[in-house]
Design a protein around this motif. Structure first.
Motif, PDB file in Angstrom:
ATOM      1  N   TRP A  50      20.900  12.939  -3.721  1.00 61.74           N
ATOM      2  CA  TRP A  50      19.534  12.621  -3.331  1.00 61.74           C
ATOM      3  C   TRP A  50      19.350  11.119  -3.388  1.00 61.74           C
ATOM      4  O   TRP A  50      19.827  10.455  -4.307  1.00 61.74           O
ATOM      5  CB  TRP A  50      18.533  13.329  -4.240  1.00 61.74           C
ATOM      6  N   ASN A  51      18.652  10.566  -2.401  1.00 60.38           N
ATOM      7  CA  ASN A  51      18.436   9.127  -2.296  1.00 60.38           C
ATOM      8  C   ASN A  51      17.532   8.662  -3.429  1.00 60.38           C
ATOM      9  O   ASN A  51      16.405   9.142  -3.557  1.00 60.38           O
ATOM     10  CB  ASN A  51      17.811   8.797  -0.941  1.00 60.38           C
ATOM     11  N   PRO A  52      18.000   7.715  -4.255  1.00 60.85           N
ATOM     12  CA  PRO A  52      17.161   7.259  -5.364  1.00 60.85           C
ATOM     13  C   PRO A  52      16.017   6.353  -4.924  1.00 60.85           C
ATOM     14  O   PRO A  52      15.100   6.104  -5.671  1.00 60.85           O
ATOM     15  CB  PRO A  52      18.137   6.498  -6.261  1.00 60.85           C
ATOM     16  N   GLY A  58      15.169  11.608   0.792  1.00 58.67           N
ATOM     17  CA  GLY A  58      16.160  12.300   1.598  1.00 58.67           C
ATOM     18  C   GLY A  58      17.481  12.379   0.875  1.00 58.67           C
ATOM     19  O   GLY A  58      17.587  12.091  -0.308  1.00 58.67           O
ATOM     20  N   VAL A  59      18.489  12.770   1.612  1.00 59.24           N
ATOM     21  CA  VAL A  59      19.826  12.941   1.060  1.00 59.24           C
ATOM     22  C   VAL A  59      20.717  11.825   1.584  1.00 59.24           C
ATOM     23  O   VAL A  59      20.769  11.574   2.788  1.00 59.24           O
ATOM     24  CB  VAL A  59      20.400  14.322   1.460  1.00 59.24           C
ATOM     25  N   ALA A 108      17.650  20.632   2.365  1.00 60.25           N
ATOM     26  CA  ALA A 108      17.403  21.468   1.193  1.00 60.25           C
ATOM     27  C   ALA A 108      18.676  21.588   0.367  1.00 60.25           C
ATOM     28  O   ALA A 108      19.780  21.351   0.855  1.00 60.25           O
ATOM     29  CB  ALA A 108      16.935  22.849   1.631  1.00 60.25           C
ATOM     30  N   GLY A 109      18.511  21.931  -0.902  1.00 60.60           N
ATOM     31  CA  GLY A 109      19.662  22.108  -1.775  1.00 60.60           C
ATOM     32  C   GLY A 109      20.538  23.266  -1.322  1.00 60.60           C
ATOM     33  O   GLY A 109      20.051  24.295  -0.872  1.00 60.60           O
ATOM     34  N   VAL A 131      24.741  19.754  -0.426  1.00 62.45           N
ATOM     35  CA  VAL A 131      23.580  19.034  -0.932  1.00 62.45           C
ATOM     36  C   VAL A 131      23.233  19.619  -2.302  1.00 62.45           C
ATOM     37  O   VAL A 131      23.030  20.830  -2.422  1.00 62.45           O
ATOM     38  CB  VAL A 131      22.385  19.165   0.041  1.00 62.45           C
ATOM     39  N   PRO A 132      23.186  18.791  -3.346  1.00 58.99           N
ATOM     40  CA  PRO A 132      22.879  19.313  -4.688  1.00 58.99           C
ATOM     41  C   PRO A 132      21.395  19.665  -4.806  1.00 58.99           C
ATOM     42  O   PRO A 132      20.569  19.186  -4.019  1.00 58.99           O
ATOM     43  CB  PRO A 132      23.237  18.137  -5.606  1.00 58.99           C
ATOM     44  N   PRO A 133      21.043  20.484  -5.777  1.00 61.29           N
ATOM     45  CA  PRO A 133      19.618  20.755  -5.988  1.00 61.29           C
ATOM     46  C   PRO A 133      18.904  19.483  -6.442  1.00 61.29           C
ATOM     47  O   PRO A 133      19.490  18.637  -7.106  1.00 61.29           O
ATOM     48  CB  PRO A 133      19.603  21.828  -7.079  1.00 61.29           C
TER      49      PRO A 133
END
Length: 183
Positions: A50-52, A58-59, A108-109, A131-133
């Motif tokens: 996930w984008n910090p 977003g991812v 989505a995760g 994609v992680p949760p």
């Protein structure tokens, strides 16, 4: 209690404190060396996180090992494959947001991310990630270092207080003057 008994007690306490610290350090969760079971030598070549950044939710997808300047196909979930150009070092760096994704479930995760392109040697390289949760707050793994630091700080304060208490009491006795009373 004699002075040697007090030293023995403090030695026992120090030993128990050391044993507790070693046990806590041994049970502290550490980061996994690979992304999951069954991954081979490319487990660190694709990172999906996930984008910090707060401006774009977003991812973020980071992939390495491609030919510089070559087209690399990126497929997220059931969407159509999109082509991205690798930078001069052969890496891919992109952020998938709800605006760039065709469907709402694309970020989505649990969604599969597939990155495929050619290596500098000309072989086809395919990297698969998930994609992680999304993080849901503070977890136990984030509290363990703070708990250990507070325990160590508290132990140091107690040790220093007990160590200096004898010296402070001796100083007070040394300079104590008897009260003078007038008759």
């Amino acid at each position: 209690m004699s002075a040697s008994g007090a030293r023995l007690t403090s030695a026992r306490r120090a030993g128990l404190l050391l044993a507790g610290a070693l046990l806590g350090a041994g049970l502290t969760p550490v980061a996994a060396l690979a992304d999951g079971p069954g991954y081979g030598g490319t487990a660190n070549a694709l990172t999906v996180a996930w984008n910090p950044g707060s401006e774009q939710r977003g991812v973020a997808v980071y992939a390495v090992g491609f030919r510089s300047g070559s087209p690399v196909g990126v497929r997220v979930g059931g969407e159509a494959e999109r082509n991205v150009t690798a930078d001069p070092s052969g890496a891919i760096d992109m952020v998938l947001t709800a605006a760039t994704a065709a469907t709402a479930t694309a970020v989505a995760g649990g969604t599969v991310v597939l990155v495929s392109g050619h290596t500098p040697a000309g072989e086809l390289r395919t990297l698969v990630g998930v994609v992680p949760p999304e993080a849901a707050g503070i977890g136990v793994a984030q509290l363990v270092p703070w708990t250990a630091a507070m325990t160590g700080l508290g132990s140091a304060v107690l040790w220093f207080r007990r160590r200096c208490a004898r010296a402070a009491a001796w100083q007070l006795r040394r300079y104590r003057h008897l009260a003078r009373h007038r008759a």
